[in-house]
Structure formats: C-alpha cells, structure tokens
Design an enzyme around this catalytic site. Structure first.
Site, PDB file in Angstrom:
ATOM      1  N   LYS A   1      35.534  26.303  34.603  1.00  0.00           N
ATOM      2  CA  LYS A   1      36.696  25.789  35.329  1.00  0.00           C
ATOM      3  C   LYS A   1      36.874  26.617  36.597  1.00  0.00           C
ATOM      4  O   LYS A   1      37.403  27.731  36.569  1.00  0.00           O
ATOM      5  CB  LYS A   1      37.948  25.866  34.440  1.00  0.00           C
TER       6      LYS A   1
ATOM      7  N   GLY B   1      40.858  36.588  37.429  1.00  0.00           N
ATOM      8  CA  GLY B   1      41.998  36.058  38.170  1.00  0.00           C
ATOM      9  C   GLY B   1      43.131  37.065  38.153  1.00  0.00           C
ATOM     10  O   GLY B   1      42.900  38.268  37.975  1.00  0.00           O
ATOM     11  N   SER B   2      44.336  36.547  38.291  1.00  0.00           N
ATOM     12  CA  SER B   2      45.481  37.443  38.430  1.00  0.00           C
ATOM     13  C   SER B   2      45.886  38.045  37.085  1.00  0.00           C
ATOM     14  O   SER B   2      45.631  37.460  36.024  1.00  0.00           O
ATOM     15  CB  SER B   2      46.661  36.657  39.011  1.00  0.00           C
ATOM     16  N   THR B   3      46.554  39.175  37.157  1.00  0.00           N
ATOM     17  CA  THR B   3      47.028  39.830  35.934  1.00  0.00           C
ATOM     18  C   THR B   3      48.058  38.943  35.227  1.00  0.00           C
ATOM     19  O   THR B   3      48.064  38.858  33.996  1.00  0.00           O
ATOM     20  CB  THR B   3      47.592  41.216  36.285  1.00  0.00           C
TER      21      THR B   3
ATOM     22  N   GLY C   1      46.179  36.301  33.417  1.00  0.00           N
ATOM     23  CA  GLY C   1      45.425  36.983  32.353  1.00  0.00           C
ATOM     24  C   GLY C   1      46.306  37.264  31.152  1.00  0.00           C
ATOM     25  O   GLY C   1      45.915  37.043  30.002  1.00  0.00           O
TER      26      GLY C   1
ATOM     27  N   GLU D   1      39.097  40.001  33.759  1.00  0.00           N
ATOM     28  CA  GLU D   1      38.870  40.750  35.009  1.00  0.00           C
ATOM     29  C   GLU D   1      40.038  40.421  35.922  1.00  0.00           C
ATOM     30  O   GLU D   1      40.111  39.315  36.459  1.00  0.00           O
ATOM     31  CB  GLU D   1      37.550  40.315  35.670  1.00  0.00           C
TER      32      GLU D   1
ATOM     33  N   CYS E   1      39.061  41.777  44.825  1.00  0.00           N
ATOM     34  CA  CYS E   1      39.839  42.451  43.781  1.00  0.00           C
ATOM     35  C   CYS E   1      39.743  43.970  43.909  1.00  0.00           C
ATOM     36  O   CYS E   1      40.687  44.674  43.585  1.00  0.00           O
ATOM     37  CB  CYS E   1      39.398  41.992  42.401  1.00  0.00           C
TER      38      CYS E   1
HETATM   39  P1  NAD Z   1      44.833  33.012  39.358  1.00  0.00           P
HETATM   40  O1  NAD Z   1      45.050  33.857  38.170  1.00  0.00           O
HETATM   41  O2  NAD Z   1      45.969  32.275  39.919  1.00  0.00           O
HETATM   42  O3  NAD Z   1      43.714  31.913  39.057  1.00  0.00           O
HETATM   43  C1  NAD Z   1      42.457  32.249  38.545  1.00  0.00           C
HETATM   44  C2  NAD Z   1      41.927  31.077  37.741  1.00  0.00           C
HETATM   45  O4  NAD Z   1      42.800  30.867  36.634  1.00  0.00           O
HETATM   46  C3  NAD Z   1      41.886  29.772  38.511  1.00  0.00           C
HETATM   47  O5  NAD Z   1      40.752  29.034  38.107  1.00  0.00           O
HETATM   48  C4  NAD Z   1      43.150  29.079  38.045  1.00  0.00           C
HETATM   49  O6  NAD Z   1      43.083  27.682  38.142  1.00  0.00           O
HETATM   50  C5  NAD Z   1      43.200  29.520  36.603  1.00  0.00           C
HETATM   51  N1  NAD Z   1      44.541  29.453  36.008  1.00  0.00           N
HETATM   52  C6  NAD Z   1      45.750  29.465  36.629  1.00  0.00           C
HETATM   53  N2  NAD Z   1      46.744  29.341  35.733  1.00  0.00           N
HETATM   54  C7  NAD Z   1      46.161  29.270  34.511  1.00  0.00           C
HETATM   55  C8  NAD Z   1      46.652  29.162  33.187  1.00  0.00           C
HETATM   56  N3  NAD Z   1      47.962  29.091  32.921  1.00  0.00           N
HETATM   57  N4  NAD Z   1      45.771  29.150  32.164  1.00  0.00           N
HETATM   58  C9  NAD Z   1      44.452  29.236  32.393  1.00  0.00           C
HETATM   59  N5  NAD Z   1      43.919  29.325  33.636  1.00  0.00           N
HETATM   60  C10 NAD Z   1      44.765  29.342  34.678  1.00  0.00           C
HETATM   61  O7  NAD Z   1      44.152  33.976  40.403  1.00  0.00           O
HETATM   62  P2  NAD Z   1      43.718  33.596  41.878  1.00  0.00           P
HETATM   63  O8  NAD Z   1      44.932  33.599  42.709  1.00  0.00           O
HETATM   64  O9  NAD Z   1      42.833  32.399  41.857  1.00  0.00           O
HETATM   65  O10 NAD Z   1      42.773  34.838  42.235  1.00  0.00           O
HETATM   66  C11 NAD Z   1      43.259  36.003  42.742  1.00  0.00           C
HETATM   67  C12 NAD Z   1      43.412  37.025  41.648  1.00  0.00           C
HETATM   68  O11 NAD Z   1      42.169  37.217  40.980  1.00  0.00           O
HETATM   69  C13 NAD Z   1      43.783  38.375  42.180  1.00  0.00           C
HETATM   70  O12 NAD Z   1      44.762  38.946  41.353  1.00  0.00           O
HETATM   71  C14 NAD Z   1      42.496  39.172  42.090  1.00  0.00           C
HETATM   72  O13 NAD Z   1      42.637  40.551  42.003  1.00  0.00           O
HETATM   73  C15 NAD Z   1      41.890  38.602  40.880  1.00  0.00           C
HETATM   74  N6  NAD Z   1      40.446  38.847  40.869  1.00  0.00           N
HETATM   75  C16 NAD Z   1      39.954  39.773  40.014  1.00  0.00           C
HETATM   76  C17 NAD Z   1      38.605  40.059  40.006  1.00  0.00           C
HETATM   77  C18 NAD Z   1      38.032  41.052  39.039  1.00  0.00           C
HETATM   78  O14 NAD Z   1      36.829  41.005  38.806  1.00  0.00           O
HETATM   79  N7  NAD Z   1      38.808  41.945  38.477  1.00  0.00           N
HETATM   80  C19 NAD Z   1      37.749  39.387  40.884  1.00  0.00           C
HETATM   81  C20 NAD Z   1      38.292  38.450  41.753  1.00  0.00           C
HETATM   82  C21 NAD Z   1      39.655  38.174  41.726  1.00  0.00           C
END
Ligand code: NAD
Length: 494
Positions: free
Chosen positions: A192, A245-247, A250, A267, A301
C-alpha cells in the site's frame, strides 16, 4: 502542468493509461470505482488518477496472497528461482530507469537528478542485494541438555502474508526495501503506497507482471491510509505489517494489529541532531549539516533537523549554512538545474509553514528563509531558525521540511543530554577530528544510526531503525530479513 517542463512522451504514455489495482495477478478497478487525484507538487496540476481502494479490495488481495503463500507456483519455487525473479525485477526497473525517475519526480517533486542518481539506482541495487539472500536464509543446530540422543535445529520460515505500508518521501525505494526481503524470505504481500505518491508502485506492478511474478504474490492496493492502510492493519489474514511513516500512525497500528497479534516492524519519525565539535573540519561539517537537512526538501526521516554547535563557533557555522542554503536552486523537479523541489503536497506545505510561524510566535528568530517560494506549487525556502529553547515545538517535533533549528552550546559535556532530549531516536551525526570524543558521544546517544564525519549513509546491508518513538525493529541486512521470518525449533530424539 508547468508549460515549460513536460515529461518525455514515454512517461506521458504511462500517465495517460488508467491506473488500476493489482490483485491476484490482474488489474482491476477499486470496488467503489472511485479515484484519487495525483497532483504534481511543482504546480498543483492533476496529472493522473489512481484507484481509491476499499476494504473489499484489501480483502480480495489478502485472499489472493494467502492462496499464493500456501499453494501454487510461489509456494513451490526454489530459493534460487526466487533470487532469479528478484534479479529480473531489478533488470526490468533498470531498463526503464528514466521513466521511473520521471514518474518519481512528477509525483513527489524531488529533483530529477536525485530520482535518477539516488532513488532508482538504489532501488535496483537493493533488489539485487535481496536476491542474494534468498539462498542464504538458514537456521542453526542446537545442543539438547537432556539424557538421550537428540538432533535439534531451528528453521527460518516465511512469516506469511505481509502488509507493506510506505510513505511518500522515497516512494520506490521504500516499496522495494520492504518488497525485496519479503519476497526473498518467501512471503506474499499487499503493498500500500502513500496516496500522495503511488505512481512508481503501480508502474512496479507492471514490471512484476512482466517478470512473471506468480499471481497473488504481490498485490498493490492504492488509496487512503485511513481506509486501505487501516483495513490491512486490521485484517485477520495478514500476519505482519512492515510500516514506514509517522509515529502517530505507527502507534495506531499497534492497536489495529492486536486482533491477530500481527508482527509489526515500525520505521517512524525522527528529529535527529547534527553535532559539530570545535575541532571539526568546518567546511565538510557545514556541507554535511546542510545536505542532511535540505536534501529532498528536508523530507527525510534521518534529516539532521537540530544543529548543536559550540557558542564561539555558532556564527561562523550558521553563516556557512546560510550561504549553503542560498545556493539551492528551487524549481520544478523535472528541470535538471533544480536542486530543491517542492514539498510533496499542499498539506505538507501548510504544515511546514505553520511550524515556522510557531517558531516566530514562540520567540525564535528566523535567520534565513522562512517563507513560501514562488507563485505556484508547494515550495518552501530552506530555513534556519535560531534563538530557540529546548521546549519550542520546532525543537521537539518532526517538521519534515527544509527547516533547521540551531542551538549554541556553552558546555560540551551537555551534548549527549541535548542530543537525547527528544522522543525520537532515529539517527545522529557527529563532526570532529577527535575520533575518541566521537565514539564516546556515539555510545551515549540513543539512536539507531550514528554517522561520524558524514551525512546520512544508508544501504540494504546496513541495519536501519529507531530507538524510542522512532520505531520497532530493524530493516536491512540479516536483521531485516529475519523480521520477515518465523523461527521454528525442531527436536528429534534419535
Ligand atoms: P503517514 O504515517 O501519514 O503515512 C505513511 C503511510 O501510512 C501511508 O501509506 C499512509 O497512507 C498510511 N496510513 C495513514 N494512515 C493510516 C492508518 N490509519 N492505518 C494504516 N496506514 C495508514 O506518514 P507520511 O506523512 O506519509 O510520511 C512521513 C513520515 O514518515 C514522517 O514522520 C517520517 O519521519 C516517516 N518516515 C520514516 C522513515 C523511517 O525509516 N524511519 C522513512 C521515511 C519516512
């Protein structure tokens, strides 16, 4: 779309095709028939539409993935043949590298030089790295401390059906860095991609079919995180989620995974410190610090978003960074002269500008940048903020944009405490010529990756992940592949 810069005809042909979901080896519309707009962040224009997947689509994908996992060509495939398949996928991406790079740039906004020289080659290299693992996943023999004669061994088996949920900052690289080890381990997946940047994942789906990946092994469901991502996370037929994605999201997955106790690799976010000691080679340190926070418009990130410098060098370092920032050429990613593209979306643009406004409101000073740039698209100037205190939102919260907060340090013995003053622990970088000081500080910083005299370095063989609220588990290398396996112990009495 900006009148002057257009994608090549080949890429335009891809954009003009209707995008569909990949389920069980075939393309189909989403159950709802609804679509989401794909917006070019360089000018806000709609360049394509992607399916808005639904819970029913996720359900179909999970059924297909489960069938493929348990029976059929994939379940019978030898590790060597899995390796050939991964290598073939890498070759096919490489053969279409210009097109993948253009799609990534159009979708995410990043400079075409970056997509061409970083994102696409790194994805290809990662797949070849993971191809090598297929034949090297192994258990161990163990002694049995009981009367009698035994043979005891451990087996590493694929964890099962895996949901791969990825963010928008390195879309193809994120997808491949999860897909590679998942397939190497023998899992089947539902991928996804982030709704803002799904184009390279969908193009990857076409490559997977061309490579003859058996039906159901990789299913790709685009759509909103709150719908598709949440449905994958809740689904009782999914054995593991690998999420980047975001904390905040997560944390929500921990609850969603409870139903069937899914395995989770998370992550998450970061607020990483760059620490420059007085004896550092300042020219390299300034360039390293600048690249760390401004590359990919700060949407990394591991971006070094907090800078700590000794007070007596603060002005010199900050002046150097102001100059470094002024040399970025902001513009549409497709322009080869661009070195900083827009932020990924209108929402992210607003979020970053709000953080800068909050810094001003809390009494910090904007040393350079601090504004939106241009009349179209989602550009923000590379920004340096000073006069901060540790409580300010810009110091504590992840901004995920080209914004550096700089702190002058009076007592170098405080560096570890300052670096650790964060809910995050993803990475840190230390600049000094005294390797002993560097190691001593590296040991004290609670973060998953520490670089010394270098900006961030990553690779599929380098374990990657976070301490504290930056995540759970590690990707890459042996740790990464093991996270896509279950360990089974088999004991035989002779
Ligand atoms: P996000 O958490 O909003 O989205 C990430 C993914 O999760 C997307 O595919 C989104 O559609 C999905 N998502 C959103 N809500 C969801 C839910 N309720 N259930 C399941 N999936 C859901 O993050 P973003 O804004 O796309 O990315 C930026 C964030 O990602 C930043 O916090 C960044 O630090 C983090 N990030 C971390 C790493 C790492 O390896 N640690 C790498 C890249 C980005």
């Amino acid at each position: 779309m900006s009148a002057l810069i257009k994608p090549t005809a080949q890429t335009q042909t891809v954009l003009d095709r209707p995008f569909q979901l990949l389920i069980d080896g075939a393309w189909s519309d989403s159950k709802s028939g609804e679509t989401l707009d794909v917006v070019n962040p360089a000018d806000g224009s709609v360049i394509a539409k992607i399916p808005a997947g639904t819970e029913q689509d996720v359900d179909r994908a999970v059924v297909a993935a489960r069938l493929a996992f348990e029976a059929g060509a994939w379940a019978r495939m030898t590790p060597g043949d899995r390796a050939k398949l991964l290598w073939r996928i890498a070759d096919l991406i490489e053969a279409r590298k210009e097109e993948f790079a253009e799609l990534e740039t159009l979708d995410n906004g990043k400079p075409i030089t970056m997509s061409t020289w970083v994102d696409v080659p790194a994805a290809v290299a990662a797949l070849r790295y993971w191809a090598g693992w297929c034949t090297k996943i192994a258990g161990e023999t163990r002694a049995v401390d009981m009367p009698g004669e035994f043979v005891a061994m451990t087996l590493r088996e694929p964890v099962g059906v895996v949901g791969l949920i990825t963010p928008w900052n390195f879309p193809l690289m994120s997808a491949v860095s999860k897909l590679g080890p998942a397939l190497a381990a023998g899992c089947t997946v539902i991928l996804k991609p982030a709704e803002q940047t799904s184009l390279t994942a969908l193009r990857l789906g076409e490559v997977l079919l061309d490579a003859d990946v058996p039906p159901g092994v990789v299913n790709i469901i685009t759509g909103l995180g709150s719908v598709v991502g949440a449905a994958i996370a809740e689904h009782g037929g999914v054995d593991k989620i690998s999420f980047t994605g975001s904390t905040a999201v997560g944390k929500s997955l921990i609850g969603a995974a409870r139903g069937n106790l899914k395995r989770l690799t998370l992550e998450l976010g970061g607020k990483s410190p760059t620490i420059i000691f007085p004896d550092a080679d300042l020219e390299s340190a300034i360039a390293g610090a600048g690249n760390s926070i401004f590359r990919n418009s700060g949407q990394i990130c591991v971006a070094g978003s907090r800078l700590y410098v000794a007070r007596n060098q603060f002005d010199q370092v900050v002046d150097g960074l102001v100059k470094f920032a002024s040399e970025f050429k902001l513009g549409p990613g497709l322009d080869p002269a661009t070195t900083m593209g827009p932020l990924v979306s209108d929402a992210q643009h607003g979020r970053v500008l709000d953080y800068i406004a909050s810094a001003r409101a809390e009494g910090a000073s904007v040393i350079s940048g601090g504004n939106a740039f241009g009349t179209e698209g989602y550009f923000v100037e590379p920004t340096i903020i000073g006069d901060v205190n540790p409580q300010m939102r810009v110091v504590q919260e992840e901004i995920f944009g080209p914004v550096l907060v700089a702190t002058a340090v009076d007592d170098l013995d405080e560096l570890a405490a300052l670096a650790n003053d964060s809910i995050y622990g993803l990475s840190a970088s230390i600049w000094t010529q005294d390797i002993s000081s560097a190691y001593k500080l590296a040991k004290k910083i609670r973060a998953g990756t520490i670089t010394i005299n270098s900006g961030s370095i990553a690779g599929p063989n380098l374990p990657f992940g976070g301490f504290k609220q930056s995540g759970w588990g590690r990707e890459n290398g042996a740790d990464g592949i093991e996270s896509f396996t279950e360990l089974k112990t088999v004991i035989t009495a002779l």
